[in-house]
Design an enzyme around this catalytic site. Structure first.
Site, PDB file in Angstrom:
ATOM      1  N   HIS A  12       0.860  -1.178   0.000  1.00 39.25           N
ATOM      2  CA  HIS A  12       0.000   0.000   0.000  1.00 39.25           C
ATOM      3  C   HIS A  12       0.905   1.240   0.000  1.00 39.25           C
ATOM      4  O   HIS A  12       1.982   1.238   0.610  1.00 39.25           O
ATOM      5  CB  HIS A  12      -0.901   0.018   1.240  1.00 39.25           C
ATOM      6  CG  HIS A  12      -2.139  -0.825   1.088  1.00 39.25           C
ATOM      7  ND1 HIS A  12      -2.905  -1.211   2.153  1.00 39.25           N
ATOM      8  CD2 HIS A  12      -2.729  -1.339  -0.025  1.00 39.25           C
ATOM      9  CE1 HIS A  12      -3.930  -1.937   1.706  1.00 39.25           C
ATOM     10  NE2 HIS A  12      -3.833  -2.031   0.391  1.00 39.25           N
ATOM     11  N   ASP A  19       1.094   4.096   1.476  1.00 44.08           N
ATOM     12  CA  ASP A  19       1.618   4.748   2.679  1.00 44.08           C
ATOM     13  C   ASP A  19       2.778   3.976   3.320  1.00 44.08           C
ATOM     14  O   ASP A  19       3.407   4.488   4.244  1.00 44.08           O
ATOM     15  CB  ASP A  19       0.494   4.994   3.704  1.00 44.08           C
ATOM     16  CG  ASP A  19      -0.307   3.740   4.042  1.00 44.08           C
ATOM     17  OD1 ASP A  19      -0.617   2.964   3.121  1.00 44.08           O
ATOM     18  OD2 ASP A  19      -0.626   3.546   5.230  1.00 44.08           O
ATOM     19  N   ASP A  79       0.497  -3.402   9.904  1.00 44.00           N
ATOM     20  CA  ASP A  79      -0.854  -3.299   9.322  1.00 44.00           C
ATOM     21  C   ASP A  79      -1.477  -4.689   9.316  1.00 44.00           C
ATOM     22  O   ASP A  79      -1.033  -5.572   8.578  1.00 44.00           O
ATOM     23  CB  ASP A  79      -0.807  -2.759   7.879  1.00 44.00           C
ATOM     24  CG  ASP A  79      -1.480  -1.390   7.759  1.00 44.00           C
ATOM     25  OD1 ASP A  79      -2.209  -1.008   8.681  1.00 44.00           O
ATOM     26  OD2 ASP A  79      -1.272  -0.712   6.744  1.00 44.00           O
TER      27      ASP A  79
END
Lengths: 299, 299
Positions: free
Chosen positions: B62, B64, B206
């Site tokens: 992802h 970020d 995450d």
């Protein structure tokens, strides 16, 4: 019209300077010129809202001028950006835009409209401004941009009062430059109005000297120019790597008769003594200034 | 061993927090866990040298967590990085790395070695440490990592002195765990040395709750865990979007018997009151702390 510097470093950022990005705010439009890595966070630090961006103009596809794009687009998507974001750049821009979005797992998406500019001159005309691009000389296809407010016809209030004219459709006609009939008399637009000349800002963010430099900057109120090196030290390096010296930027400003010159993208070798760049420029063009992150100019 | 937080925000950065990146410094190695946009500038602000990075471990692709990679690679190339940069990540990493390397000038000039990890457990063992990966549950293929210093056999100096043994090859033998003969007497490694247990740090940047969370964190001295939401407010949202609540992170820390928990990647909805996240975690696991950019922990 406001100009806010969001990144003023050369190829690599420093603790003080982010990579290239300049925001122009004009009449409801927010136009971003280049988008170096971390531009989205510079918006936050400057207490600006990136969702207000209407257009992004890319000078060229070197990393230090565009690596903030994917993160910015993702943040716009996460914040439900609902406009169509218009992106402009030199030949190759469509290809790079596709690649940049394929580089990671993009969450959500936004509507974009990508334009490649391959001609010198104006490419975008709206009711209130015109933007032109000129090809620069760099190590990648590269453009410089000029943003010009359209001239505006303003009512000469004292004259109108004298004629007894009150707000209404006739004033609208005059503002469009048309003569009108009032109390059996012709009132001429030429006498009842005056033209306020639109302001011009030119962005020359990476280039070596070329014949288009003076053209893009001609009569600008503000020229934002790269000035990577000192002429007296690295004129050869500037030419070889596609950059300007402070003296060259100042000479362009002088020849183009600009009102003010702001120098950016200065080599880190002058980090401790940026003033030498300013001093060199001032010898040729007095109204020069050094850019720094978050500097704001109101025109 | 030092851990330096270079970015602690959730998906979008804030004025105070950069996107995810944590640097681990251990015995000549500098290992970067994730590389959010602007990580290279965070190095500069922290007065660290990005050219000292030896390995980069990506949890998932992802934006970020990875959009700092292309700019970092470009800066390493411009600074003549001469090592082979080892990059690790989940399935798909080679494809994404290929796209990044194919896109920008200069980047191709640094040597990289890209590893995809598709198994749970240790995947890298050196003389001084072992790194393991465990698959997490997120909206993209995602890993959590544990870094474990190898146990070290230290000489028991008081015992050695008593035996009359001096520095030399015999001590080296003992340090390898071998018994030695000295003055017609057997000196046992078990008595002459003691094991100093290697420290463990786990990175869970995450994920939503899954059976591997406790495994990757088991007995860690330090667990760095995302804690996006409050359990009492958004337990559903956490599950739906592949995130943890503060209570869930704390429960994992408790079950895994870690010594210390640091919470990162906290939703911006708690920006003005991050303490609510900490309070929720502390109810379940007392030794919890909130991460912030540039926080340093020495283990």
């Amino acid at each position: 019209m406001e100009v806010i510097f969001l990144g003023t470093s050369e190829a690599t950022p420093t603790a003080e300077k982010n990579q290239s990005a300049v925001l122009l705010i004009h009449n409801g439009e927010q136009i971003l010129f280049d988008c170096g890595e971390n531009t989205q966070r510079q918006f936050k630090i400057a207490k600006l809202n990136p969702c207000k961006i209407t257009r992004i103009l890319i000078t060229h596809w070197h990393g230090d001028h565009i690596l903030g794009l994917p993160g910015l687009l993702q943040t716009l998507a996460l914040n439900n950006y609902s406009k169509t974001l218009k992106i402009y750049g030199p030949k190759g821009t469509k290809n790079f835009m596709g690649k940049i979005l394929g580089m990671f797992m993009f969450v959500e998406s936004i509507k974009t409209e990508v334009h490649e500019i391959d001609e010198n001159g104006p490419f975008l005309e709206t009711e209130t401004f015109t933007i032109a691009a000129y090809k620069m000389k760099h190590m990648a296809p590269c453009l410089a941009y000029s943003f010009v407010e359209n001239d505006k016809r303003k009512i000469n209030l004292a004259y109108i009062k004298k004629q007894g004219l009150k707000p209404g459709p006739l004033l609208g006609e005059l503002q469009l430059g048309k003569d009108v009939r009032f109390k059996n008399k012709i009132i001429k637009a030429k006498q009842a109005t005056q033209i306020r000349k639109g302001k011009k800002i030119s962005f020359m963010l990476d280039t070596s000297v070329n014949e288009n430099c003076v053209k893009v900057a001609k009569d600008a109120n503000l020229l934002i120019s790269e000035a990577t090196f000192l002429e007296k030290e690295h004129a050869d390096k500037a030419k070889e790597r596609g950059h300007l010296t402070a003296k060259q930027a100042a000479t362009i400003a002088k020849k183009a008769k600009v009102k003010k010159l702001i120098l950016t993208h200065i080599s880190q070798r002058y980090a401790k003594n940026n003033q030498v760049i300013l001093q060199e420029a001032k010898k040729t063009f007095k109204n020069s200034e050094l850019a720094k992150d978050f500097m704001k100019i109101i025109l």
